[in-house]
Write a protein that holds these residues in place. Sequence first.
Motif, mmCIF file in Angstrom:
data_model
loop_
_atom_site.group_PDB
_atom_site.id
_atom_site.type_symbol
_atom_site.label_atom_id
_atom_site.label_comp_id
_atom_site.label_asym_id
_atom_site.label_seq_id
_atom_site.Cartn_x
_atom_site.Cartn_y
_atom_site.Cartn_z
ATOM 1 N N PRO A 319 54.452 71.205 27.709
ATOM 2 C CA PRO A 319 55.460 70.350 27.095
ATOM 3 C C PRO A 319 54.944 69.648 25.841
ATOM 4 O O PRO A 319 53.756 69.343 25.732
ATOM 5 C CB PRO A 319 55.766 69.330 28.188
ATOM 6 N N HIS A 320 55.850 69.427 24.899
ATOM 7 C CA HIS A 320 55.559 68.590 23.733
ATOM 8 C C HIS A 320 55.866 67.153 24.120
ATOM 9 O O HIS A 320 56.984 66.833 24.512
ATOM 10 C CB HIS A 320 56.445 69.026 22.559
ATOM 11 N N ASN A 321 54.870 66.268 24.025
ATOM 12 C CA ASN A 321 55.047 64.923 24.581
ATOM 13 C C ASN A 321 54.230 63.910 23.786
ATOM 14 O O ASN A 321 53.061 63.689 24.082
ATOM 15 C CB ASN A 321 54.619 64.915 26.055
ATOM 16 N N PHE A 322 54.862 63.301 22.784
ATOM 17 C CA PHE A 322 54.158 62.248 22.037
ATOM 18 C C PHE A 322 55.077 61.048 21.792
ATOM 19 O O PHE A 322 55.060 60.422 20.761
ATOM 20 C CB PHE A 322 53.574 62.808 20.722
ATOM 21 N N TYR A 323 55.844 60.709 22.813
ATOM 22 C CA TYR A 323 56.852 59.669 22.689
ATOM 23 C C TYR A 323 56.482 58.483 23.606
ATOM 24 O O TYR A 323 55.315 58.187 23.800
ATOM 25 C CB TYR A 323 58.221 60.243 23.033
ATOM 26 N N GLY A 324 57.495 57.814 24.160
ATOM 27 C CA GLY A 324 57.251 56.699 25.059
ATOM 28 C C GLY A 324 57.026 57.145 26.493
ATOM 29 O O GLY A 324 57.078 58.342 26.816
ATOM 30 N N HIS A 325 56.819 56.163 27.373
ATOM 31 C CA HIS A 325 56.480 56.485 28.762
ATOM 32 C C HIS A 325 57.609 57.202 29.506
ATOM 33 O O HIS A 325 57.345 57.980 30.430
ATOM 34 C CB HIS A 325 56.120 55.208 29.521
ATOM 35 N N LEU A 326 58.865 56.955 29.133
ATOM 36 C CA LEU A 326 59.946 57.664 29.822
ATOM 37 C C LEU A 326 59.866 59.155 29.532
ATOM 38 O O LEU A 326 60.032 59.990 30.425
ATOM 39 C CB LEU A 326 61.312 57.102 29.416
#
Length: 404
Positions: A319-326
């Motif tokens: 997964p691409h994941n560089f956002y907030g905790h949600l």
Amino acid sequence: MTKATTIKAVETLACDAGWRNYHFVKVTTEDGLVGWSEYDEGFGAPGVTAAIERLSARVIGKNAFQHERIYAELFAATRPAAGGVVALALGAIENALLDVKAKALGVPCYDLLGGKIRDRVRVYWSHCATWRINHPDWYKPAIADLDGVKAIGREVREKKFSAMKTNIFVYTNGRPQGWRPGFGSPFQPEINVDRTVLRNLCMHLEAIRDGAGPDVDLLLDLNFNAKTEGYLKILRAIEKMDMFWVEIDTFNPQALGYIRRQSPHPISSCETLLGLREFLPYFTEQAMDVAIIDTPWNGVWQSMKIAAAAEHFEVNVAPHNFYGHLCTMINAHFCAAVPNLRIMETDIDRLAWDHELFTHVPEFVDGHLVIPDRPGWGTEPNEEGLRAHPPKNKGGLLNYGLKK
């Protein structure tokens, strides 16, 4: 259809996230169930909020359990302009509906996806050194030289993470600066890679490897920062380094396939693609070893379809994941349920107030994210915390490098 699942309202909220804003969708049912998702407007996609708000009229009054039907109706209504910002809006709505449905059933979202395959997911420390170099006001301690790069490599190892990913930097008088011509910083639309870039990249990778030691996997993200010729130059320059993967973005699947067939390292790609139709040319070209799927952009239900297609082509996903905790929790449920998983991206460097914005934060143990068993995504925004950090007018890539 009961009041429990009839959608009463669709709202958008936002808060300050340092150099960008965090954005959220809140779906409320007639009897007060609330589903959440997180989306992004800072990664080259302004206007997602406006698209969500415009589409919400077609969502209110519908049964939240019928998220596939709602998605299909929204796609039909927007078919002439499919993809882009519209697709991101559909993904954000879908993810909030999944949260509602799981909470109504009293189960974690991974149960909607077929149940979890794994209790923990191996993660890599993303933007390692990158955040502390590019955004020193927000991520501490700031990194101003190679000693700082070595130090964060040691920190990765000492905190028991087994993998880390960094980016391209050029050192001027010993001070690093991000090199991102693909994103206009510096503005070099020809996007050529010269000897200085190659020399500095090798120096940077050697420093972070020196700090982390030989047992931590090293990943490199090249983004859109070269053309085919430049990517091949970089791959040749780092040929003898032991890379977990080299991440390359290109809009041409044939070009990426050509690169992969000459690469000494595994290639990952596709984090900016939307929908199975966009992924298929890359799969048929055998263009990458790992397909990166942005589940907040695509919607988790649609992302599972993409992952199933990847399985047919003997390709694993990440997964691409560089956002907030949600978003991290949303991706965690995808990773828990998808069979052909490679590894999960996450940012360990966080804003000082990130923990104030969510009811639960991710739990990491020995370089793995522990999958929560709480209903829904396992966390949701704390609205009081969001109000305490009101959003800025500007942020993200569109404003990066502009004079204040």
